[in-house]
Enzyme design. Sequence first.
Site, PDB file in Angstrom:
ATOM      1  N   HIS A 177      29.796 -31.910 -73.443  1.00  0.00           N
ATOM      2  CA  HIS A 177      29.973 -30.643 -72.741  1.00  0.00           C
ATOM      3  C   HIS A 177      30.470 -30.929 -71.330  1.00  0.00           C
ATOM      4  O   HIS A 177      30.345 -32.038 -70.825  1.00  0.00           O
ATOM      5  CB  HIS A 177      28.643 -29.889 -72.652  1.00  0.00           C
ATOM      6  CG  HIS A 177      28.181 -29.324 -73.960  1.00  0.00           C
ATOM      7  ND1 HIS A 177      27.296 -28.276 -74.040  1.00  0.00           N
ATOM      8  CD2 HIS A 177      28.483 -29.653 -75.235  1.00  0.00           C
ATOM      9  CE1 HIS A 177      27.065 -27.984 -75.311  1.00  0.00           C
ATOM     10  NE2 HIS A 177      27.770 -28.816 -76.048  1.00  0.00           N
TER      11      HIS A 177
ATOM     12  N   GLU B 205      27.410 -21.648 -66.533  1.00  0.00           N
ATOM     13  CA  GLU B 205      28.121 -21.093 -67.683  1.00  0.00           C
ATOM     14  C   GLU B 205      27.263 -20.050 -68.352  1.00  0.00           C
ATOM     15  O   GLU B 205      26.071 -20.252 -68.583  1.00  0.00           O
ATOM     16  CB  GLU B 205      28.486 -22.196 -68.701  1.00  0.00           C
ATOM     17  CG  GLU B 205      29.255 -21.650 -69.900  1.00  0.00           C
ATOM     18  CD  GLU B 205      29.749 -22.736 -70.842  1.00  0.00           C
ATOM     19  OE1 GLU B 205      30.966 -22.907 -70.955  1.00  0.00           O
ATOM     20  OE2 GLU B 205      28.915 -23.403 -71.452  1.00  0.00           O
TER      21      GLU B 205
ATOM     22  N   HIS C  14      29.672 -28.167 -65.964  1.00  0.00           N
ATOM     23  CA  HIS C  14      30.550 -27.065 -66.352  1.00  0.00           C
ATOM     24  C   HIS C  14      31.432 -26.662 -65.169  1.00  0.00           C
ATOM     25  O   HIS C  14      30.995 -26.674 -64.024  1.00  0.00           O
ATOM     26  CB  HIS C  14      29.727 -25.839 -66.788  1.00  0.00           C
ATOM     27  CG  HIS C  14      29.033 -26.013 -68.095  1.00  0.00           C
ATOM     28  ND1 HIS C  14      27.704 -25.717 -68.289  1.00  0.00           N
ATOM     29  CD2 HIS C  14      29.487 -26.452 -69.287  1.00  0.00           C
ATOM     30  CE1 HIS C  14      27.373 -25.957 -69.544  1.00  0.00           C
ATOM     31  NE2 HIS C  14      28.439 -26.414 -70.171  1.00  0.00           N
TER      32      HIS C  14
ATOM     33  N   ASP D 242      28.385 -20.942 -78.941  1.00  0.00           N
ATOM     34  CA  ASP D 242      28.085 -21.831 -77.809  1.00  0.00           C
ATOM     35  C   ASP D 242      26.680 -21.554 -77.264  1.00  0.00           C
ATOM     36  O   ASP D 242      25.934 -20.754 -77.809  1.00  0.00           O
ATOM     37  CB  ASP D 242      29.165 -21.648 -76.745  1.00  0.00           C
ATOM     38  CG  ASP D 242      29.328 -22.881 -75.853  1.00  0.00           C
ATOM     39  OD1 ASP D 242      28.683 -23.910 -76.128  1.00  0.00           O
ATOM     40  OD2 ASP D 242      30.106 -22.804 -74.893  1.00  0.00           O
ATOM     41  N   HIS D 243      26.374 -22.197 -76.152  1.00  0.00           N
ATOM     42  CA  HIS D 243      25.049 -22.191 -75.522  1.00  0.00           C
ATOM     43  C   HIS D 243      24.214 -20.935 -75.778  1.00  0.00           C
ATOM     44  O   HIS D 243      24.618 -19.834 -75.432  1.00  0.00           O
ATOM     45  CB  HIS D 243      25.198 -22.343 -74.008  1.00  0.00           C
ATOM     46  CG  HIS D 243      25.790 -23.644 -73.596  1.00  0.00           C
ATOM     47  ND1 HIS D 243      25.032 -24.718 -73.203  1.00  0.00           N
ATOM     48  CD2 HIS D 243      27.077 -24.044 -73.519  1.00  0.00           C
ATOM     49  CE1 HIS D 243      25.828 -25.735 -72.902  1.00  0.00           C
ATOM     50  NE2 HIS D 243      27.078 -25.341 -73.090  1.00  0.00           N
TER      51      HIS D 243
ATOM     52  N   ASN E 181      33.796 -29.889 -75.888  1.00  0.00           N
ATOM     53  CA  ASN E 181      33.984 -28.482 -75.537  1.00  0.00           C
ATOM     54  C   ASN E 181      35.113 -28.293 -74.531  1.00  0.00           C
ATOM     55  O   ASN E 181      35.258 -29.084 -73.585  1.00  0.00           O
ATOM     56  CB  ASN E 181      32.697 -27.912 -74.941  1.00  0.00           C
ATOM     57  CG  ASN E 181      31.650 -27.615 -75.992  1.00  0.00           C
ATOM     58  OD1 ASN E 181      31.790 -27.994 -77.158  1.00  0.00           O
ATOM     59  ND2 ASN E 181      30.594 -26.929 -75.599  1.00  0.00           N
TER      60      ASN E 181
END
Length: 327
Positions: free
Chosen positions: A294, A211, A255, A138-139, A316
């Site tokens: 996302h 996040e 998020h 992920d990110h 996600n």
Amino acid sequence: SDVHGEGHDPHAVIPKTKLSTNQTKPNPTKPIMSGISDIAPGVVTGADLVKLLTHAKDTGYAIPAFNCTSSSVCNAVMEAARKYNSPVMIQVSNGGGAFYAGKGVKDPNNCAAGAVALAMHVRLMAPYYGIPVVLNTDHCAKKLLPWFDAMLDANEEFFKQYGEPLFSMHMLDLSEEPDEENIEICAKYFERMAKMNIWLEMEIGVTGGEEDGVNNEDTDPDKLYTSPEQVWNVYQGLSKISNMFSIAAAFGNVHGVYKPGNVSLQPERLGKHQAYAKEQLKTDVEKPIFLVMHGGSGSSDEEIKTAVNNGVIKMNVDTDTQWAYWD
């Protein structure tokens, strides 16, 4: 960087096994699996990954991507995917990798080592669940690029031995940087990844909320919506390297956990990105770009459906499953 420990063969425990007769095979009669029944169960990479994601885009579904922090969470995700006869994505964040390695590990490569350990677990166990699994990270913001470098090192080691990468795909999130720098760094890494047939997911525009240490809670609301021109610039910069990439274009995503109606999503904007790219490419393909969603917490069914109809092939899921785990 050595993420495996001196003198240790990181691949010795990962046999390139085929399904034995007592393992579960996918059921090709169910709707999603019907068009991908020739993709072998287990971790999917390269041409099979392209086929899977193209099938998702053309057929009109998004594959859920669950952030995992332990082997038990990975197993739960694969068990659920088997129950619903669906392909699934398992991904690990920088913090998730550190957690998987163990809080007592203070080595600077702990995040990469944990991510690699999770990947090895999934590689070994996925065939037993009888479904296609996509392994992703992920990110990765600019400050976390050493983590990304270490995982690419692990992919290259794996590729030398097995002819495919350890992970199916990786995500670079340089959305905090100017667009030109974002695309330039992505292209640099993508050239290295393309040699191993690794898919790149990148982000342009900002996903709100917080996040993995990146806090966008006070972001200018206008930056939560990516323009068609921004998406097209990404396509131009990456398509000359490989077709194995997807774009997380912001359309109001945030998020965190929110009730439906508390987040101003505008998934119809994704259709404008596709239309603009189609016009620039002069193609008959209605949705030429692979898009990603996302910050889906709090999204209504209708908003998710609109996003998928406009070419979202991956959604996600992180905070929701964390809360479910606590409960």
